[in-house]
Design an enzyme around this catalytic site. Structure first.
Site, PDB file in Angstrom:
ATOM      1  CG  ASP A 193      46.201  40.356  42.654  1.00 35.81           C
ATOM      2  OD1 ASP A 193      45.412  40.028  41.755  1.00 35.81           O
ATOM      3  OD2 ASP A 193      46.056  41.384  43.354  1.00 35.81           O
ATOM      4  CG  HIS A 367      43.410  43.924  42.509  1.00 34.15           C
ATOM      5  ND1 HIS A 367      43.641  42.737  43.158  1.00 34.15           N
ATOM      6  CD2 HIS A 367      42.127  44.253  42.765  1.00 34.15           C
ATOM      7  CE1 HIS A 367      42.530  42.357  43.767  1.00 34.15           C
ATOM      8  NE2 HIS A 367      41.596  43.257  43.542  1.00 34.15           N
TER       9      HIS A 367
HETATM   10 ZN   LIG Z   1      40.682  39.187  45.717  1.00 34.39          ZN
HETATM   11 ZN   LIG Z   2      40.901  41.749  47.806  1.00 37.17          ZN
END
Ligand SMILES: [Zn+2]
Ligand SMILES: [Zn+2]
Length: 554
Positions: A193, A367
């Site tokens: 990610d 994130h």
């Molecule tokens: Zn996402």
């Molecule tokens: Zn997400």
């Protein structure tokens, strides 16, 4: 030679949204996420954007299922469209499936799929794929990283993740298991990610937001509090509810998705709000303002959302005024800044006090930032690395982090939507491309198409000029017109002379065409009319409206 594994990237590499990739082994395909993306201003009138399904459609008979890493729309929102065309089971945590289920049910497509819940740490065979589901912390509960145990070694996909050592539900990103896999079998390829790869430092713990909220509730006691956050952010909702209850407030939800998700999460035991602390939105006016907390959708300034309606004094239940404190417990997703600013402006105009992430730390990202990413890379020590989930600059920043952590540059591949990579005994290489453009959805019509959007842009920016003329094809005599009709080009009453002049130019062009070409056909006439009118309009006004020639034969 061990069997090769191919991965096809259909979305999310080069944009935030519409995440979708496909693993291929022994001729079978397994999807990892199928998300949607919300349009930006330039996508005039488009409701949402999906991955291009062309390649999936052509290979539908080879699809054995889809894994949903977590319940965000950018990971599961495309399923209700793809299931119109094909049928396959969906695997994910019970909450992820609960969140995904809403849209699929709305579309009447539950019969096209089977929702198969997977437990934390479970290892499961799906077709030829042997997959392990590893818990990760994120801004929606119960997300997974996945470890694909393949003939080409372990392929690890992080899912959307962060390192939060004090998550609200105590469910940590399972670094211990990730480390064990890295030690036991090594990780051939890591797909990570990239959303916050270009943000330095470490993301804040979600729990720190709770402390800020607690203080805000104390500071704003006696006032009504309306607080907006993502409806899927169950941990945030929990912390809001905790702060509200501690300060003697009752909680009402506003917005359909907030209502649905709160109900779902409470039923699943993932959200703890006692029944006695909940009040119906219709009844909040019966309570003193200081005893109310409304949890609402609309933290991104979405046009039809509860909060936007409040800012426009159009909400059925809540009339915002001077006694209100509105908290936006969120951070605008890139592209939403303008809508959010407008909502804040509207609320302030109505007299409310507005608290947002620019004023207080009322939001924490879901994130991983650079330091967390480096921690993961040092544990996984992947042989190969492909950054996923991010705009191009995020992917590049992520690749640099991987290289800084010792992954050789030649084993760091930057891929984009449509790329296919194949993993063989010899290594990993790009081996093909498939269609991966934007699939625009407007209303219930899929695939509005690039041409329609181009037209809308020209119409919006330059307007349209329609030229209607009836011509006798045998001798070129103009029977009626040319009549010039325009919208959005010039203000017609003041431009009559200009329109007359344009008609003259078209008349002259038709005459010349017949003089040169003898007996032209209707298409040639249309071309001539368009060109003549277009040139005139451009020369006289320096504008390029859409020119629509309507040539009728007498
Ligand atoms: Zn996402
Ligand atoms: Zn997400």
């Amino acid at each position: 030679m061990a069997a090769p594994v191919t991965i096809t990237f259909l979305g999310g590499l080069g944009e935030i949204g519409r995440n979708c990739m496909v693993f291929e082994l022994e001729d079978q395909l397994l999807l990892l996420d199928c998300g949607l993306m919300f349009p930006e201003l330039e996508h005039l009138g488009v409701d949402l954007i999906l991955p291009d399904f062309t390649w999936l459609r052509e290979n539908a008979d080879r699809i054995v299922g889809c894994i949903a890493t977590h319940g965000h729309e950018d990971h599961v929102g495309g399923l209700s469209f793809l299931l119109r065309e094909m049928s396959f089971p969906i695997y994910g945590s019970a909450l992820t499936l609960g969140l995904a289920r809403n849209r699929i049910e709305e579309a009447g497509l539950l019969s096209k799929t089977e929702l198969i819940p997977v437990e934390d740490g479970e290892r499961r065979q799906i077709g030829p794929f042997d997959i392990e589901f590893i818990p990760v912390t994120h801004s929606v509960p119960n997300g997974f990283a996945t470890a694909w145990h393949t003939p080409q070694g372990v392929i690890m996909h992080t899912g959307d993740w962060k390192l939060d050592l004090t998550p609200v539900d105590g469910r940590l990103t399972d670094l211990a298991r990730i480390g064990a896999i890295a030690v036991e079998s090594g990780v051939r390829l890591l797909l990570g990610d990239s959303t916050n790869a270009d943000s330095h430092g470490h993301s804040r713990s979600e729990r720190s937001v709770g402390a800020v909220l607690y203080d805000l509730f104390h500071e704003h006691r006696g006032r009504r509090i309306v607080i907006a956050c993502f409806a899927s952010h169950i941990h945030r909702v929990q912390q809001i509810a905790d702060a509200a209850i501690e300060h003697g407030r009752k909680i009402a939800t506003l917005g359909l998705s907030m209502k649905k998700n709160v109900r779902l999460a409470r039923e699943m035991g993932l959200l703890h709000i006692p029944e006695s602390a909940i009040v119906d939105i219709e009844d909040v006016d019966d309570l003193p303002p200081g005893e109310v907390c409304v949890i609402s959708t609309g933290s991104q300034g979405e046009p039809m959302s509860a909060l936007t309606r409040m800012a426009n004094s159009q909400n059925r239940w809540i009339q915002i005024g001077e006694g209100d404190t509105v908290i936006l417990s969120s951070h605008p997703i890139p592209g939403n800044e303008m809508s959010v600013t407008k909502v804040i402006d509207g609320l302030v105009r109505l007299g409310a006090e507005v608290v947002h992430s620019g004023i207080e730390d009322v939001h924490a990202t879901g994130h991983a930032k650079a330091e967390e990413i480096k921690t993961l890379l040092s544990i996984v020590e992947p042989q190969w690395f492909v950054p996923v989930h991010g705009e191009y600059r995020h992917l590049v920043a992520h690749a640099r982090l991987a290289q800084a952590m010792g992954v050789p540059a030649e084993r760091t591949l930057i891929c984009e939507d449509g790329d296919q990579i194949t993993i063989t005994d010899d290594g990993i290489a790009k081996t093909g491309t498939v269609p991966a453009g934007y699939l625009y959805v407007d209303g219930i019509i899929g695939d509005v198409g690039q041409g329609v959007l181009r037209d809308r842009r020209v119409l919006a920016e330059e307007g349209v000029v329609v030229v209607v003329v009836t011509v006798a094809l045998e001798d070129g005599a103009i029977i009626t017109g040319p009549e010039i009709i325009t919208r959005g080009w010039v203000y017609a009453p003041e431009a009559e002379a200009l329109l007359d002049e344009c008609a003259d130019v078209v008349r002259q062009a038709v005459k010349e065409l017949f003089a040169e070409a003898g007996e032209p056909d209707v298409e040639a006439l249309q071309r001539t009319v368009r060109r003549a009118a277009g040139r005139f309009v451009n020369e006289r006004t320096k504008r390029k409206p859409m020119i629509v020639p309507v040539v009728m034969e007498a």
